[in-house]
Each structure stands twice: as C-alpha cells, then as structure tokens.
Design a protein around this motif. Structure first.
Motif, mmCIF file in Angstrom:
data_model
loop_
_atom_site.group_PDB
_atom_site.id
_atom_site.type_symbol
_atom_site.label_atom_id
_atom_site.label_comp_id
_atom_site.label_asym_id
_atom_site.label_seq_id
_atom_site.Cartn_x
_atom_site.Cartn_y
_atom_site.Cartn_z
ATOM 1 N N THR A 1 0.834 -1.202 0.000
ATOM 2 C CA THR A 1 0.000 0.000 0.000
ATOM 3 C C THR A 1 0.871 1.255 0.000
ATOM 4 O OG1 THR A 1 -1.407 -1.315 1.429
ATOM 5 C CG2 THR A 1 -2.088 0.943 1.052
ATOM 6 N N TYR A 2 1.969 1.167 0.731
ATOM 7 C CA TYR A 2 2.878 2.315 0.818
ATOM 8 C C TYR A 2 3.530 2.590 -0.527
ATOM 9 C CZ TYR A 2 6.840 5.128 2.253
ATOM 10 O OH TYR A 2 7.769 6.125 2.368
ATOM 11 N N ALA A 3 3.919 1.492 -1.200
ATOM 12 C CA ALA A 3 4.664 1.669 -2.443
ATOM 13 C C ALA A 3 3.749 1.928 -3.633
ATOM 14 C CB ALA A 3 5.516 0.421 -2.713
ATOM 15 N N THR A 4 2.628 1.272 -3.660
ATOM 16 C CA THR A 4 1.787 1.314 -4.861
ATOM 17 C C THR A 4 0.543 2.170 -4.707
ATOM 18 O OG1 THR A 4 2.276 -1.032 -4.746
ATOM 19 C CG2 THR A 4 1.148 -0.270 -6.711
ATOM 20 N N GLY A 5 0.156 2.378 -3.487
ATOM 21 C CA GLY A 5 -1.135 3.004 -3.285
ATOM 22 C C GLY A 5 -2.183 1.921 -3.132
ATOM 23 N N ASP A 6 -3.426 2.322 -3.078
ATOM 24 C CA ASP A 6 -4.479 1.355 -2.825
ATOM 25 C C ASP A 6 -4.738 0.501 -4.069
ATOM 26 O OD1 ASP A 6 -6.355 -0.026 -1.572
ATOM 27 O OD2 ASP A 6 -7.810 1.604 -1.357
ATOM 28 N N ILE A 7 -4.473 -0.808 -3.950
ATOM 29 C CA ILE A 7 -4.704 -1.679 -5.100
ATOM 30 C C ILE A 7 -5.909 -2.576 -4.877
ATOM 31 C CG2 ILE A 7 -2.299 -1.716 -5.831
ATOM 32 C CD1 ILE A 7 -2.219 -4.580 -4.568
ATOM 33 N N SER A 8 -6.597 -2.379 -3.768
ATOM 34 C CA SER A 8 -7.639 -3.345 -3.405
ATOM 35 C C SER A 8 -8.728 -3.422 -4.465
ATOM 36 C CB SER A 8 -8.237 -2.994 -2.047
ATOM 37 O OG SER A 8 -8.711 -1.678 -2.065
ATOM 38 N N ASP B 1 -3.279 -26.716 -3.916
ATOM 39 C CA ASP B 1 -3.215 -27.065 -5.331
ATOM 40 C C ASP B 1 -3.141 -25.760 -6.119
ATOM 41 O OD1 ASP B 1 -3.365 -28.319 -7.730
ATOM 42 O OD2 ASP B 1 -5.540 -28.597 -7.679
ATOM 43 N N ARG B 2 -1.931 -25.365 -6.465
ATOM 44 C CA ARG B 2 -1.778 -24.064 -7.127
ATOM 45 C C ARG B 2 -1.640 -24.230 -8.635
ATOM 46 N NH1 ARG B 2 2.304 -19.942 -4.291
ATOM 47 N NH2 ARG B 2 1.250 -18.477 -5.637
ATOM 48 N N VAL B 3 -2.383 -23.443 -9.319
ATOM 49 C CA VAL B 3 -2.256 -23.408 -10.771
ATOM 50 C C VAL B 3 -1.496 -22.131 -11.109
ATOM 51 C CG1 VAL B 3 -3.504 -23.589 -12.933
ATOM 52 C CG2 VAL B 3 -4.566 -24.393 -10.817
ATOM 53 N N ALA B 4 -0.460 -22.269 -11.905
ATOM 54 C CA ALA B 4 0.293 -21.074 -12.267
ATOM 55 C C ALA B 4 -0.602 -20.178 -13.120
ATOM 56 C CB ALA B 4 1.539 -21.468 -13.033
ATOM 57 N N GLY B 5 -0.969 -19.067 -12.556
ATOM 58 C CA GLY B 5 -1.868 -18.183 -13.288
ATOM 59 C C GLY B 5 -1.182 -16.865 -13.614
ATOM 60 N N SER B 6 -1.791 -16.142 -14.477
ATOM 61 C CA SER B 6 -1.190 -14.866 -14.855
ATOM 62 C C SER B 6 -1.974 -13.705 -14.240
ATOM 63 C CB SER B 6 -1.165 -14.738 -16.371
ATOM 64 O OG SER B 6 -2.480 -14.905 -16.854
ATOM 65 N N ASP B 7 -2.649 -14.028 -13.125
ATOM 66 C CA ASP B 7 -3.448 -12.991 -12.482
ATOM 67 C C ASP B 7 -2.570 -11.874 -11.939
ATOM 68 O OD1 ASP B 7 -5.621 -14.357 -13.058
ATOM 69 O OD2 ASP B 7 -6.217 -14.836 -11.005
ATOM 70 N N PHE B 8 -3.096 -10.711 -12.010
ATOM 71 C CA PHE B 8 -2.465 -9.540 -11.388
ATOM 72 C C PHE B 8 -1.055 -9.282 -11.909
ATOM 73 C CE2 PHE B 8 -4.786 -11.906 -7.978
ATOM 74 C CZ PHE B 8 -5.984 -11.262 -8.193
ATOM 75 N N ASN B 9 -0.795 -9.741 -13.123
ATOM 76 C CA ASN B 9 0.543 -9.493 -13.642
ATOM 77 C C ASN B 9 0.795 -8.006 -13.834
ATOM 78 O OD1 ASN B 9 1.813 -11.851 -13.680
ATOM 79 N ND2 ASN B 9 1.518 -12.292 -15.876
ATOM 80 N N LEU B 10 -0.261 -7.312 -14.120
ATOM 81 C CA LEU B 10 -0.082 -5.898 -14.412
ATOM 82 C C LEU B 10 -0.214 -5.023 -13.170
ATOM 83 C CD1 LEU B 10 -2.034 -5.704 -17.756
ATOM 84 C CD2 LEU B 10 0.420 -5.823 -17.393
ATOM 85 N N THR B 11 -0.565 -5.671 -12.064
ATOM 86 C CA THR B 11 -0.721 -4.897 -10.843
ATOM 87 C C THR B 11 0.636 -4.356 -10.405
ATOM 88 O OG1 THR B 11 -2.413 -6.478 -10.248
ATOM 89 C CG2 THR B 11 -1.744 -4.919 -8.552
ATOM 90 N N GLY B 12 0.649 -3.104 -10.131
ATOM 91 C CA GLY B 12 1.892 -2.488 -9.690
ATOM 92 C C GLY B 12 2.885 -2.351 -10.818
ATOM 93 N N LEU B 13 2.389 -2.231 -12.016
ATOM 94 C CA LEU B 13 3.294 -2.085 -13.155
ATOM 95 C C LEU B 13 4.017 -0.753 -13.083
ATOM 96 C CD1 LEU B 13 4.111 -3.540 -15.740
ATOM 97 C CD2 LEU B 13 2.367 -2.209 -16.953
ATOM 98 N N GLY B 14 3.276 0.238 -12.649
ATOM 99 C CA GLY B 14 3.867 1.568 -12.532
ATOM 100 C C GLY B 14 4.969 1.601 -11.497
ATOM 101 N N ARG B 15 4.614 1.253 -10.274
ATOM 102 C CA ARG B 15 5.623 1.201 -9.216
ATOM 103 C C ARG B 15 5.189 0.193 -8.162
ATOM 104 N NH1 ARG B 15 3.441 5.696 -5.740
ATOM 105 N NH2 ARG B 15 1.513 6.095 -6.818
ATOM 106 N N GLY B 16 6.182 -0.268 -7.433
ATOM 107 C CA GLY B 16 5.883 -1.217 -6.351
ATOM 108 C C GLY B 16 5.622 -2.632 -6.823
ATOM 109 N N GLY B 17 6.056 -2.948 -8.038
ATOM 110 C CA GLY B 17 5.837 -4.300 -8.548
ATOM 111 C C GLY B 17 6.491 -5.363 -7.682
ATOM 112 N N GLN B 18 7.682 -5.026 -7.193
ATOM 113 C CA GLN B 18 8.401 -5.983 -6.349
ATOM 114 C C GLN B 18 7.645 -6.278 -5.063
ATOM 115 O OE1 GLN B 18 12.328 -4.499 -5.768
ATOM 116 N NE2 GLN B 18 13.229 -6.440 -6.448
ATOM 117 N N GLN B 19 7.148 -5.178 -4.478
ATOM 118 C CA GLN B 19 6.410 -5.365 -3.224
ATOM 119 C C GLN B 19 5.166 -6.219 -3.452
ATOM 120 O OE1 GLN B 19 7.977 -2.615 -3.899
ATOM 121 N NE2 GLN B 19 8.909 -1.802 -2.020
ATOM 122 N N VAL B 20 4.519 -5.982 -4.587
ATOM 123 C CA VAL B 20 3.309 -6.751 -4.885
ATOM 124 C C VAL B 20 3.651 -8.231 -5.005
ATOM 125 C CG1 VAL B 20 1.507 -7.171 -6.592
ATOM 126 C CG2 VAL B 20 2.118 -4.838 -5.994
#
Lengths: 120, 249
Positions: B74-81, B113-132
C-alpha cells in the motif's frame, strides 16, 4: 458417508474479511467468481450490516464447492452465536486475525473447545 | 435372581441357552474391539489437539507478517484493493481434498493445489511491482499454513464426533446389552434347573406308585427279623442246671 463423497468437489476457499485481508488473499489467487456471478469473498467494513454478514456466512457454509471458510476474527465476533453454533466438518471454519485486530486465541470457537477438552 | 433386571423375552430351552451364550460371547468380543478402537482414536485425537493448538498460534504470527507485507504494498503502490477485487475471476489457489484412514474413520486432509496463473501481472506495473510480488508470495505461504490448519481442524471435528459415537456404543454394550444377555442366561439356567427338579420329583412319584400297585395286597408290611425262638428260654435253664468242674489254682 455423505461428507466423503462431496469432499472431492470442494476445492475453493472463501473469505469474509476486511478490505486489507481480502486484498492480500485475493492477491495470492483464491478469488473465484462462478457462473452465476457469485463471489467467494465478502468485504466487510464498518458500514456492513450484521445481517449481510450472517447471510454471507450461511451462503458460504451451504455452498458445495467451498472447502475452507476464512473469517476475520473481529467479524466472527459480530456473529458469534452463529459461529459458535457451526459444528459441521465441511467447510472447515477458520478464524484468522486481521491487520487491526491481533489474534486472540481465547475467543476462537474451536480453540475454546480444545481448551475445554484439555481442561477436563 | 433371574427375575431382577431386564432380560430377553425368550423360551427357556437348551437351544436358547446355547444361542444366548454365543451372543454374549459376540457382545464381549465386540465390546473389546470397540474399546480398542476408541483408545486408538483418542490417542490420535490427543495428538491432533496439540497440533491444532500450535498451528493456531503459528497462524497468528504468519498472518501478522502477511499484513505487514500488505502494508508495504500500500505504501509503495497506493491502494490496489479495488484493482485486485475486479481482476479476480477464477481461483488459481485451490485445495485438494485427500482422505486418510484412522482405524476405520475417514479423515479428509486438504492439500494446496496451485495453478500457475497470470493474475495480477499488471498490478503495480507503474511502481511497487516488487512489493506486490513479495506480498503475493507471503500471502500464499500464509494460506498454506491456513490450509494445513484447516485440515487439522476438520480432523479434529470429525474425530470428536466419531469418538462420541464410539463411546456411546461401548457404554451401551457394557451397561445394557451384556447385562441383559447375562440375565437371560441366568433366567434360562434357573428355569432349566427348576424343570430338572420337577422331572426328578415326578419320576420319584411314578416309581412309588408303581411299587405300590405291584406289591401283593395281603402283605402290606414285611419283617426282616426272624420270629423269637421259643426254645431259647429252656436252653438258658439248661445252662444253669449243668454243673461245672471245680477250679483249682
């Protein structure tokens, strides 16, 4: 047994929680919206009615595809009688701590039973 | 004795006695088997109880960590909820139910049972991607702990129920079924004894009656002793009259 046959279909997790907890859990990938546009999570804030929480709780416990139901402890506190009455094995009910409310083992309905059994 | 306590409504015969004895034996075997099952389940139950307690406490710590990483996001990216909620479509993080058998009781255990998904790949693209990304991993770990705890808890609930049912059965056999069968056996034995005595008495009676009818009617009494000898008195007189020779010392 009726429960054993249905365990195979149960593979989802459901959450009733505050916004932060839900965001985190959804980020991990538990979010699911089924064909009927039903979500498997409910976001509770200060304005959410207790009846809404109760309804969601009933819905999640009656759904056949949910294996585990997570609920924030401070929200479980609001519908404590319903939670304490819940004795079914499926879905498993878990009370989880939230960011603002640290975990209190003495309030947990399952831990209460554990303590009672140890105390005897 | 046989009248006290509940017993089965049964006709007292030797066959019924054999049957009841067999059933008593069966009940005793069943009782010991159930008692063994109960002990095995209780042992398992105790172990799970301890684990549940530990896991619950562990969960408290894990969730705290997870919340902390969320705060970082939240600090790095802002509210992503809002973004995250809208993107949730199909679960990539699911659980699989497996079954475990503990002395005849089926306990389900959940597995991640985890399926490798591509969800939220773009979340935090601007900044804070690492934190996400980090928050994602931390939460996944936390959920793994939760799933583990959930299977423990389910096992706990089911075992609790089964132990209660088994206890009820053990007690029912111990305090209801076995005493009733024992009472039935006692009753049958006493009835058979009674019948034996009656039979004996009846035979005696018949024998006596037969003897009476077979014996000659003119001699109701018989004397075994011989009649008194009339000569005996004379003999003694003779003995007195005879003379002995003198005794010389």
């Amino acid at each position: 047994m009726a429960t054993t046959t249905s365990t195979k279909d149960r593979n989802l997790l459901a959450v009733i929680g505050d916004e932060d907890s839900i965001t985190g859990l959804l980020l991990a990938g538990i979010g699911h919206i089924n064909d009927k546009q039903k979500k498997n999570f409910l976001i509770v804030d200060s304005k959410t009615q207790v009846s809404t929480i109760e309804a969601a709780f009933q819905e999640f416990t009656e759904r056949k595809d949910i294996a585990i139901l997570l609920i924030n402890q401070h929200i479980a506190e609001k519908i404590r009688p319903t939670v304490d009455k819940y004795q079914q094995a499926f879905p498993a009910l878990l009370e989880i701590p939230s960011k603002d409310h640290p975990y209190d083992p003495s309030k947990d309905s399952v831990l209460k039973r554990v303590q009672k059994l140890f105390g005897e | 004795m046989s009248g006290t306590g509940a017993r089965e409504n049964i006709f007292a015969t030797r066959m019924a006695l054999t049957n009841t004895k067999l059933r008593l034996k069966g009940a005793q075997t069943g009782h010991s088997l159930l008692a063994k099952k109960r002990d095995a389940l209780t042992t398992r139950f105790r172990a799970i109880l301890k684990k549940v307690d530990e896991a619950k406490r562990k969960m408290g710590r894990v969730m705290q960590l997870a919340s902390f990483s969320m705060a970082e996001v939240t600090y790095a990216t802002g509210d992503i909820s809002y973004l995250v909620q809208e993107q949730a479509k199909s679960a990539t993080f699911r659980v699989k139910a497996k079954q475990e058998n503990v002395s005849g009781v089926v306990l389900p255990t959940f597995e991640v049972d985890r399926v490798a998904g591509s969800d939220f790949n773009l979340t935090g693209l601007g900044r804070g991607g690492q934190q996400v990304l980090r928050a994602k991993e931390v939460y996944a770990k936390a959920i793994e702990t939760l799933v583990e705890l959930a299977s423990l808890q389910t096992a706990f609930t089911i075992l609790d129920e089964v132990i209660r049912a088994t206890n009820r059965r053990v007690n029912a056999i111990e305090h209801v079924v076995i005493p009733r069968l024992e009472n039935t056996i006692k009753y049958i034995l006493s009835e058979l004894d009674e019948m034996d005595r009656e039979e004996f008495f009846r035979l005696k009676k018949v024998q006596g009656k037969k003897k009476r009818t077979n014996a000659p009617p003119e001699r109701p009494f018989e004397f075994d002793e011989p009649p008194i000898n009339p000569e005996e008195g004379q003999e003694s007189i003779d003995l007195l009259s005879s003379k002995d020779s003198d005794v010389i010392f």
